[in-house]
Motif scaffolding. Structure first.
Motif, PDB file in Angstrom:
ATOM      1  N   UNK A  12       0.826  -1.210   0.000  1.00 17.05           N
ATOM      2  CA  UNK A  12       0.000   0.000   0.000  1.00 17.05           C
ATOM      3  C   UNK A  12       0.859   1.259   0.000  1.00 17.05           C
ATOM      4  N   UNK A  13       2.024   1.204   0.642  1.00 16.57           N
ATOM      5  CA  UNK A  13       2.895   2.372   0.666  1.00 16.57           C
ATOM      6  C   UNK A  13       3.854   2.420  -0.530  1.00 16.57           C
ATOM      7  N   UNK A  14       3.556   1.634  -1.573  1.00 13.05           N
ATOM      8  CA  UNK A  14       4.274   1.745  -2.835  1.00 13.05           C
ATOM      9  C   UNK A  14       5.639   1.105  -2.882  1.00 13.05           C
ATOM     10  N   UNK A  15       5.908   0.170  -1.988  1.00 15.54           N
ATOM     11  CA  UNK A  15       7.232  -0.449  -1.943  1.00 15.54           C
ATOM     12  C   UNK A  15       7.194  -1.855  -2.548  1.00 15.54           C
ATOM     13  N   UNK A  16       8.315  -2.213  -3.188  1.00 14.04           N
ATOM     14  CA  UNK A  16       8.410  -3.542  -3.786  1.00 14.04           C
ATOM     15  C   UNK A  16       9.517  -4.380  -3.166  1.00 14.04           C
ATOM     16  N   UNK A  17      10.113  -3.869  -2.102  1.00 11.68           N
ATOM     17  CA  UNK A  17      11.149  -4.618  -1.393  1.00 11.68           C
ATOM     18  C   UNK A  17      11.182  -4.124   0.045  1.00 11.68           C
ATOM     19  N   UNK A  18      11.981  -4.775   0.833  1.00  8.38           N
ATOM     20  CA  UNK A  18      12.132  -4.383   2.230  1.00  8.38           C
ATOM     21  C   UNK A  18      12.359  -5.616   3.081  1.00  8.38           C
ATOM     22  N   UNK A  19      12.705  -5.379   4.350  1.00  6.06           N
ATOM     23  CA  UNK A  19      13.039  -6.487   5.244  1.00  6.06           C
ATOM     24  C   UNK A  19      11.936  -7.535   5.334  1.00  6.06           C
ATOM     25  N   UNK A  20      10.712  -7.095   5.486  1.00  6.27           N
ATOM     26  CA  UNK A  20       9.608  -8.046   5.667  1.00  6.27           C
ATOM     27  C   UNK A  20       8.658  -8.091   4.472  1.00  6.27           C
ATOM     28  N   UNK A 137       0.054  -2.066 -11.791  1.00  4.40           N
ATOM     29  CA  UNK A 137       0.566  -2.119 -10.431  1.00  4.40           C
ATOM     30  C   UNK A 137      -0.421  -2.897  -9.573  1.00  4.40           C
ATOM     31  N   UNK A 138      -0.017  -4.088  -9.134  1.00  2.00           N
ATOM     32  CA  UNK A 138      -0.811  -4.878  -8.200  1.00  2.00           C
ATOM     33  C   UNK A 138      -0.531  -4.389  -6.792  1.00  2.00           C
ATOM     34  N   UNK A 139      -1.521  -3.769  -6.162  1.00  2.00           N
ATOM     35  CA  UNK A 139      -1.356  -3.216  -4.821  1.00  2.00           C
ATOM     36  C   UNK A 139      -1.883  -4.231  -3.812  1.00  2.00           C
ATOM     37  N   UNK A 140      -0.999  -4.688  -2.933  1.00  2.00           N
ATOM     38  CA  UNK A 140      -1.352  -5.691  -1.934  1.00  2.00           C
ATOM     39  C   UNK A 140      -1.652  -5.032  -0.593  1.00  2.00           C
ATOM     40  N   UNK A 141      -2.556  -5.629   0.190  1.00  2.00           N
ATOM     41  CA  UNK A 141      -3.049  -4.995   1.422  1.00  2.00           C
ATOM     42  C   UNK A 141      -2.127  -5.130   2.630  1.00  2.00           C
ATOM     43  N   UNK A 142      -0.959  -4.511   2.525  1.00  2.00           N
ATOM     44  CA  UNK A 142      -0.080  -4.420   3.690  1.00  2.00           C
ATOM     45  C   UNK A 142       0.820  -3.206   3.515  1.00  2.00           C
ATOM     46  N   UNK A 143       1.321  -2.705   4.613  1.00  2.00           N
ATOM     47  CA  UNK A 143       2.269  -1.591   4.609  1.00  2.00           C
ATOM     48  C   UNK A 143       3.649  -2.184   4.878  1.00  2.00           C
ATOM     49  N   UNK A 148      12.544  -0.219  -1.104  1.00  2.00           N
ATOM     50  CA  UNK A 148      12.585   0.654  -2.268  1.00  2.00           C
ATOM     51  C   UNK A 148      11.176   0.905  -2.802  1.00  2.00           C
ATOM     52  N   UNK A 149      10.952   2.138  -3.240  1.00  3.39           N
ATOM     53  CA  UNK A 149       9.663   2.521  -3.812  1.00  3.39           C
ATOM     54  C   UNK A 149       9.645   2.247  -5.305  1.00  3.39           C
ATOM     55  N   UNK A 150       8.455   1.999  -5.803  1.00  3.40           N
ATOM     56  CA  UNK A 150       8.252   1.739  -7.222  1.00  3.40           C
ATOM     57  C   UNK A 150       8.744   2.923  -8.053  1.00  3.40           C
ATOM     58  N   UNK A 151       9.621   2.655  -9.002  1.00  2.62           N
ATOM     59  CA  UNK A 151      10.164   3.649  -9.931  1.00  2.62           C
ATOM     60  C   UNK A 151      10.773   4.865  -9.231  1.00  2.62           C
TER      61      UNK A 151
END
Length: 180
Positions: A12-20, A137-143, A148-151
């Protein structure tokens, strides 16, 4: 001329990577609508465009999968952007020279659709060069909260919303076209 469509999953916050990120994404179980959407996206596809990391990840998993979607993904030619990859398998070839220029030539070389999966520097370069015809953009229901943010890093780019598709499990796909 071929059309280039990119498909990405984001939080939901536009990220495609991260620790979790992947752990949270795994809690959004795909359903028949998810698979049908992807199969529809690939209906007129004549090839997949992938960066090296996405190619390596896909090449490990997709050849072992079965079903209509797997059959389609596995049968398509893959065009891989990489400066380090020397060998490919899985019906793939490395784009030679400048990858952005190579994709531009692929677009000019016929009809149909090229579908790009994965995000990162290659996606940004294609967007900046004006080569993306659609961004799904497939937006999944989690923050995700981090990652990294998309583009991220590209200049301001106006987009028009082409359609919204609800897939279930809280996932929506927003399809955009560049406002040229």
């Amino acid at each position: 001329m071929r059309k280039l469509i990119e498909f990405d999953h984001v939080s939901i916050d536009g990220r495609f990577s991260g620790d979790d990120w992947w752990a949270a994404q795994m809690n959004v179980a795909p359903n028949d609508n998810h698979f049908a959407y992807q199969l529809g996206l690939l209906e007129s596809a004549v090839g997949l465009v992938l960066g090296r990391l996405t190619y390596e990840s896909f090449a490990e998993t997709w050849p072992t999968m079965t079903g209509d979607l797997a059959d389609k993904v596995n049968s398509l030619p893959k065009y891989v952007a990489s400066t380090t990859l020397t060998e490919t398998t899985w019906n793939a070839e490395v784009l030679t020279g400048d990858a952005v220029e190579a994709v531009a030539k692929l677009k000019e070389s016929g009809e149909g659709t090229l579908v790009k999966y994965g995000n990162g520097p290659f996606s940004r370069a294609l967007a900046e060069a004006g080569l993306l015809d659609e961004l799904h953009v497939g937006v999944s229901p989690f923050v995700a909260g981090s990652g990294e943010s998309l583009l991220s890093g590209i200049g301001t780019t106006a987009m028009d919303l082409a359609r919204v598709t609800e897939l279930g499990n809280g996932v929506v796909v927003l399809a955009y076209t560049p406002n040229r």
